[in-house]
Design a protein around this motif. Structure first.
Motif, short mmCIF file in Angstrom:
data_model
loop_
_atom_site.label_atom_id
_atom_site.label_comp_id
_atom_site.label_asym_id
_atom_site.label_seq_id
_atom_site.Cartn_x
_atom_site.Cartn_y
_atom_site.Cartn_z
N GLU A 24 -5.71 -1.41 -5.35
CA GLU A 24 -5.34 -0.17 -4.67
C GLU A 24 -4.62 0.75 -5.65
O GLU A 24 -3.46 0.51 -6.00
CB GLU A 24 -4.43 -0.43 -3.47
CG GLU A 24 -4.14 0.85 -2.69
CD GLU A 24 -2.96 0.75 -1.72
OE1 GLU A 24 -3.14 1.15 -0.56
OE2 GLU A 24 -1.88 0.31 -2.14
N GLU A 25 -5.27 1.82 -6.09
CA GLU A 25 -4.61 2.78 -6.97
C GLU A 25 -4.03 3.96 -6.19
O GLU A 25 -3.13 4.64 -6.68
CB GLU A 25 -5.55 3.27 -8.07
CG GLU A 25 -6.88 3.85 -7.59
CD GLU A 25 -6.77 5.27 -7.09
OE1 GLU A 25 -5.94 6.02 -7.62
OE2 GLU A 25 -7.50 5.62 -6.15
N ILE A 29 -1.52 2.09 1.40
CA ILE A 29 -0.85 1.02 2.14
C ILE A 29 0.50 0.71 1.53
O ILE A 29 1.49 0.48 2.25
CB ILE A 29 -1.74 -0.23 2.19
CG1 ILE A 29 -3.01 0.05 3.01
CG2 ILE A 29 -0.99 -1.42 2.79
CD1 ILE A 29 -3.97 -1.12 3.08
N THR A 30 0.58 0.71 0.21
CA THR A 30 1.85 0.41 -0.46
C THR A 30 2.94 1.38 -0.03
O THR A 30 4.07 0.98 0.28
CB THR A 30 1.67 0.46 -1.98
OG1 THR A 30 0.66 -0.48 -2.37
CG2 THR A 30 2.97 0.13 -2.70
N ALA A 40 7.03 -3.70 -1.58
CA ALA A 40 5.59 -3.70 -1.72
C ALA A 40 5.17 -3.13 -3.07
O ALA A 40 5.80 -2.20 -3.58
CB ALA A 40 4.94 -2.89 -0.59
N TYR A 41 4.09 -3.70 -3.61
CA TYR A 41 3.57 -3.27 -4.90
C TYR A 41 2.05 -3.15 -4.82
O TYR A 41 1.38 -3.94 -4.15
CB TYR A 41 3.93 -4.27 -6.00
CG TYR A 41 5.40 -4.55 -6.09
CD1 TYR A 41 6.24 -3.71 -6.81
CD2 TYR A 41 5.96 -5.65 -5.44
CE1 TYR A 41 7.61 -3.97 -6.88
CE2 TYR A 41 7.31 -5.91 -5.50
CZ TYR A 41 8.14 -5.07 -6.23
OH TYR A 41 9.49 -5.31 -6.28
N SER A 42 1.52 -2.16 -5.51
CA SER A 42 0.07 -2.03 -5.66
C SER A 42 -0.33 -2.61 -7.01
O SER A 42 0.50 -2.81 -7.90
CB SER A 42 -0.34 -0.55 -5.59
OG SER A 42 0.33 0.21 -6.58
N PRO A 47 -4.53 3.59 -13.40
CA PRO A 47 -3.17 4.04 -13.08
C PRO A 47 -3.10 4.52 -11.64
O PRO A 47 -4.11 4.96 -11.07
CB PRO A 47 -2.93 5.19 -14.07
CG PRO A 47 -4.30 5.64 -14.46
CD PRO A 47 -5.18 4.44 -14.41
N THR A 48 -1.93 4.44 -11.04
CA THR A 48 -1.79 4.84 -9.65
C THR A 48 -1.62 6.35 -9.51
O THR A 48 -1.09 7.01 -10.41
CB THR A 48 -0.59 4.15 -8.99
OG1 THR A 48 -0.49 4.57 -7.62
CG2 THR A 48 0.72 4.50 -9.69
#
Length: 222
Positions: A24-25, A29-30, A40-42, A47-48
């Motif tokens: 998940e970038e 949800i994160t 929470a972490y993605s 890169p995000t």
């Protein structure tokens, strides 16, 4: 039983933490989990577009074994596994070997997540992967969670209950299917709807668990 008031004003009892959202970038949800007070972490190779302090930019299979996770949510690439791609990836088609490779990798990912996560969900559209995971599957639609659109999405579940509709609305627009070609089309088509993200938070993360309240970390562990 004690209750905590999250930064978003959502009152919950105990929290499942930490949470890892793999592949998940966008951090859809994160960020919803963080707003509700979760650690929470993605994780993604890209890169995000969100907060890099909450993002592992590396192989998800390297991150999962680094700690014990209360909840792992996985979004493996569906390109080769979605049944909508059978004319390219189906048996006897030129790229069927890529489907077999994708299935093998995703099964390994699923088993790894179950080893290191108390609860695990793996998301894909209508896909051949679910028959290989030996797990119950629930399907959701955006219109069940406040968006007047259609995009049937499945979740394989480990120690989780199926998501229940939260806000069924009118409208069955096929916006995702009608997206025109663009450099970000694949990314945009795969992004989680906000309403589904909120359902994930409230039904899978904001549940009663035993133990002390977790301390919320501002940044990912180094």
């Amino acid at each position: 039983m004690t209750a905590a008031l999250s930064p978003a004003g959502v009152r919950v009892d105990r929290r499942v933490s930490p949470v890892l959202v793999g592949c998940e970038e966008s951090q859809t949800i994160t960020k919803a989990l963080r707003a509700a007070g979760h650690e929470a972490y993605s994780c993604d190779l890209a890169p995000t577009r969100g907060n890099p302090a909450w993002h592992y930019q590396q192989d998800i299979c390297e991150v999962i074994p680094t700690r014990r996770w209360g909840l792992i949510i996985l979004h493996p690439d569906c390109t080769a596994m979605a049944v909508s791609g059978n004319r390219w990836y189906g048996r006897g088609m030129p790229m069927h070997h890529k489907r077999e490779q994708a299935i093998a990798w995703t099964v390994r990912l699923w088993e790894l997540a179950k080893q290191h996560g108390d609860k695990v969900a793996l998301e894909n559209p209508v896909s051949v992967i679910f028959q290989h995971l030996r797990a119950p599957v629930c399907y959701v639609q955006p219109y069940e969670h406040g968006h007047g659109e259609t995009k049937k999405t499945g979740f394989a579940l480990h120690n989780l209950e199926p998501l229940k509709p939260t806000n069924e609305v009118e409208g069955r627009e096929q916006r995702i299917w009608k997206m025109p070609p663009s450099p970000t089309r694949k990314r945009d088509r795969s992004q989680t709807f906000d309403g589904i993200a909120q359902a994930v938070v409230m039904q899978w993360a904001n549940v009663e668990v035993t133990g002390a309240e977790p301390a919320l970390s501002a940044e990912r562990p180094r």
